[in-house]
Design an enzyme around this catalytic site. Structure first.
Site: not given
Ligand SMILES: *[C@@H]1O[C@H](CO)[C@@H](O)[C@H](O)[C@H]1NC(C)=O
Ligand SMILES: *[C@@H]1O[C@H](CO)[C@@H](O)[C@H](O)[C@H]1NC(C)=O
Length: 881
Positions: A589-590, A701, A584-585, A587
């Site tokens: 750190f994963g 963030d 899906l994407g 991020g």
């Protein structure tokens, strides 16, 4: 406009008969009859290699047999993630020559209709990080300019085209903006009754092909036996419909796959319309529209679904009722009137008790590819000569005679706009040719000059040369022929109709110079050339066999008992995500994967196992999420903590993140009310972190990509990985970890290196500005990075709200609420933190904005709901959202 009506009883009958055939013979039929019409080329794989794609089961071959220039490369490993199709991981680039061509010769030949797809993925294969732009031609005709705009995003273009020659040339032209390359070429034979307009008006360039009611997967082969790509979409203000029953499709023109017709959308509110809009890439583009309908709900006795379709306010078709479980296609019968923007609206009629429905839409623009390619028989002789004598030093690529600036070296062509060019001269002098004279030359029936001098040709001089009735110049000097010149040939030379040169023995006759009348006369002779017309297939495929579609049986209750269990093992996560097959994407750190727990969709973020930093973040995030529950914060469903495998399982957010909705592939048209609702939701989430948690939490963030949208467009904050709970009341808030995102990061951080609640307020202000203006946080002007707050500040001075608000809203917003939102956003991005409002104040102000806008909506005449952009051209992209 036409409405393809199908005679219903017959349709069902035919359907039943063929269903029987299907069950008996599905496998062999689909393999034999349809894959036979496929050519699937993976550019850049090792010469001679082939493989079967594990997603589509389509067999791909190396491109080496279709081209003899270029270099092969791999995309860089960082771009080679799970969701990248295998075909896109290698490519062929063309640093040499202006034009490089692939030549395909489909066995079904000319006169047939094909879908031609080309794919490009840059992946920084040359380590230069320079995105090229180049042209693609089909034979002699310009098709399109490919402008690569991302290293990671593939470009995917399709055209439906009737071949006028047995040879299809896909040519890449270097236009001086970088080195052309290509990743894959796919050719799919279509049935003769599909997309008939492509024969009557011109070729059809795919602009958009959307499957409504499926927000997730791209449908292609084998569900679609023609391997068209049907893109998923999630539509605002709509209800998704699907059926597990058979939906008949094959009597509809264009034969949409059953899997596509089994899903649909209908407006959430019964009186609403379905509306969509798109804008052409070029202002003169002419559109063809195909819309596929099938009612997949069972209507009660007193229910009626009836609707009328309007295009740009004009009646387009209807009123009509879609059929129950069988497909009806509405289509343009001629190109639609050119417009800067198109708005298609489907309105229910007065008598209709049900809102409209839509299952799929296809949009094409007309592309004229008018130039005639070289006469096929001549072309096949030249290809045979090319391979017999291994000629690969010349520019012998693409069509021999067209376009004129790329005519093959050593070849002369006849020029006639109305007929295919013919080969009239061939000069292979001094080319190191070995062996006999190629007997294929006998088939160059229009040739008048043949120069084979100064080679190493051997054998006898064949007599067929004397039968080339237009041959006036023949040079065979400087070879090693044996035996004499054939008598007939010698007679022609003696008569003076042929200038023959043969090893020192020149037999020049009076007609040797070709500017005399002799030549002209012979050229003007009208020759009746037997034209082998391709026999158009008379067979109309009534019902074609489609792959068996299996839909997971949905359980009665959406969330099974499993969901309450929170900790999962690694093998469980593997099975949830189908072995991490859908990304899906990515991020901080994963990587985030799509998965299912029972029938519930989930998103799973897996930590890269070795990262210590990630490990800490994981614990922080899991800890935070476990303790926090709010409707505007993403919620935790479970986690996995299996030694080196750490993962967090979240609720799945069907509409992705806010940033991609504003700027992404399927950028929605979000109206002003929706935008305000989304920022209100996000503000509530952030307010809860600041004021509802003890100790308060700084998100650290806040940005568009961390605001996720569910299927009803409710917004939730995500990515708590950087969040920090405050150490003590009134404490120092000092942190050392680098945080934030350029453009969104509190400028105060650079001097204080502290992030406080007010830093979140700053970031939130930037999000507000992005949503209001439709502009990214940082834009480039004359090579200078300009922050959005500066841009808005400049425009504020002009005092015109319309110059600030996203022009795509077309002025459809409450002016007071827009002013209020802009002022609030500017207060949030104030340089001095103490002058920024608190999130409590932000929530209150935004609520006011929303109330004002809603009041305006109520007094407004009927609004277009779910107006969404269908502009897919910019990123016609098969990857799931
Ligand atoms: C609506 O239904 C009525 C009654 O069946 C019929 O007389 C009328 O013509 C219909 N109106 C339209 C616009 O179809
Ligand atoms: C063929 O090409 C050579 C050089 O490439 C040239 O010298 C010769 O005149 C050409 N022959 C004809 C018939 O034009």
């Amino acid at each position: 406009m036409k409405l393809f009506e199908c005679f219903l009883p017959m349709l069902i009958l035919v359907g039943l008969v063929l269903t029987l055939v299907h069950t008996q013979d599905a496998q062999s039929a689909s393999l034999f009859s349809f894959v036979a019409g496929f050519i699937s080329i993976d550019c850049g794989i090792v010469e001679g290699s082939t493989y079967t794609d594990n997603v589509t089961n389509i067999n791909y071959v190396s491109d080496a047999d279709f081209i003899d220039s270029g270099e092969i490369h791999n995309i860089l490993a960082i771009y080679n993630s799970y969701d990248v199709d295998t075909q896109l991981t290698t490519l062929r680039s063309f640093p040499k020559n202006t034009r490089n061509c692939y030549t395909l010769k489909p066995t079904q030949g000319k006169g047939r209709r094909y879908l031609i797809r080309v794919q490009f993925m840059y992946g920084n294969y040359d380590f230069k990080d320079q995105l090229p732009e180049f042209d693609v031609y089909l034979g002699p005709d310009y098709w399109q300019t490919i402008k690569i705009n991302s290293s990671s995003k593939p470009i995917n273009r399709e055209i439906i085209h009737v071949l006028s020659s047995d040879y299809l040339h896909v040519c890449l032209i270097n236009t001086g903006h970088g080195i052309p390359f290509i990743s894959a070429i796919e050719l799919r034979l279509l049935a003769d009754n599909m997309y008939k307009e492509s024969a009557d008006f011109g070729s059809l360039h795919a602009f958009s092909r959307v499957n409504f009611g499926d927000a997730f997967t791209t449908v292609r082969y084998e569900a679609d036996k023609y391997d068209r790509l049907w893109l998923p979409v999630s539509w605002p203000d709509s209800t998704r419909l699907y059926t597990l029953d058979k939906v008949y499709t094959s009597l509809s023109f264009n034969d949409p796959p059953e899997e596509v017709m089994s899903t649909a959308i209908t407006p959430e509110y019964p009186n609403d319309s379905i509306s969509m809009s798109w804008s052409p890439v070029n202002p003169t583009d002419q559109f063809f529209i195909y819309i596929h309908f099938a009612d997949i709900q069972i209507l009660k006795r007193n229910q009626l679904r009836e609707f009328t379709i309007y295009l740009n306010g004009n009646h387009w078709i209807g009123p009509f009722s879609p059929f129950n479980h069988s497909t009806i296609t509405t289509a343009s019968t001629e190109p639609e009137t050119v417009a800067p923007t198109y708005i298609l609206t489907i309105n229910k009629t007065k008598n209709s008790t049900l809102p409209p429905i839509i299952n799929a839409i296809e949009l094409y623009t007309l592309k004229q590819l008018p130039q005639k390619q070289t006469y096929d028989q001549d072309v096949s002789v030249l290809w045979s000569i090319k391979s017999t004598y291994k000629i690969n030093t010349k520019n012998w690529q693409g069509d021999p005679c067209t376009p004129q600036e790329f005519v093959w070296e050593g070849i002369g062509c006849s020029n006639n706009d109305t007929e295919s060019p013919r080969i009239v001269s061939l000069n292979l002098s001094s080319n190191g040719l070995n062996g006999d004279i190629d007997p294929g030359i006998a088939n160059l029936t229009m040739i008048h000059t043949l120069d084979l001098s100064n080679n190493n040709l051997t054998g006898i001089v064949p007599n067929f040369l004397s039968r080339l009735r237009f041959l006036t110049v023949l040079n065979l000097k400087g070879n090693n022929f044996i035996g004499p010149i054939p008598a007939e040939l010698q007679a022609k030379a003696n008569k003076g109709s042929l200038s023959l040169s043969f090893d020192g023995v020149s037999t020049d006759g009076p007609a040797s110079s070709c500017d005399g009348n002799t030549c002209k006369d012979s050229k003007d002779n009208k020759i009746i050339v037997p034209v082998i017309a391709s026999v158009a297939s008379l067979v109309v495929i009534l019902i074609a066999l489609s792959a068996v579609w299996i839909i997971k049986k949905q359980k009665e209750h959406g969330i099974g008992p499993d969901i309450r269990k929170q900790q999962y093992t690694y093998p469980e996560v593997q099975s949830m995500t189908n072995n991490f097959s859908v990304v899906l994407g990515k991020g901080g750190f994963g990587t985030v994967y799509h998965g299912f727990i029972g029938d519930t969709q989930v998103a799973i973020k897996m930590l890269s196992g070795s990262s210590l930093q990630g490990d800490k973040e994981f614990q922080a995030e899991a800890y935070l999420l476990l303790g926090i529950h709010h409707k505007n914060l993403i919620s935790l469903i479970g986690y996995c903590n299996d030694e080196s495998h750490k993962g967090i399982i979240y609720e799945y957010m069907a509409n992705g993140n806010l940033e991609s909705r504003i700027f992404g592939i399927l950028s929605f048209f979000l109206n002003w009310e929706k935008r305000l609702q989304i920022v209100c939701d996000a503000a509530h989430g952030l307010e809860y972190l600041h004021h509802g948690c003890k100790p308060p939490i700084v998100h650290r963030d806040i940005k568009g990509t961390n605001i996720l949208l569910n299927e009803t467009f409710q917004a939730k904050l995500a990515d708590f990985g950087l969040s920090k709970a405050f150490p003590t009341e009134g404490g120092t808030h000092i942190s050392t970890a680098v945080a934030g995102t350029p453009g969104y990061l509190d400028p105060e951080y650079y001097t204080s290196t502290r992030l406080t609640e007010k830093s979140d307020v700053y970031s939130f202000g930037v999000v507000l500005l992005v949503i209001i203006t439709g502009q990214p946080a940082i834009t480039k002007h004359d090579n200078e990075n300009i922050h959005i707050s500066r841009l808005v500040n400049l425009k504020l001075a002009e005092g015109d709200i319309n110059s600030i608000v996203d022009p795509r809203l077309l002025g459809d917003f409450d002016v007071n609420s827009a002013w209020k939102a802009v002022e609030l956003a500017m207060a949030c991005v104030a340089h001095t933190p103490s002058r920024r409002p608190t999130m409590k104040e932000v929530v209150m102000e935004l609520n006011d904005c929303l109330v004002t806008e809603r009041a305006r909506q109520e007094t407004k005449p009927k609004k277009l709901t779910g107006l969404m952009s269908l502009n897919l051209e910019s990123a016609y992209d098969p990857t799931p959202l």
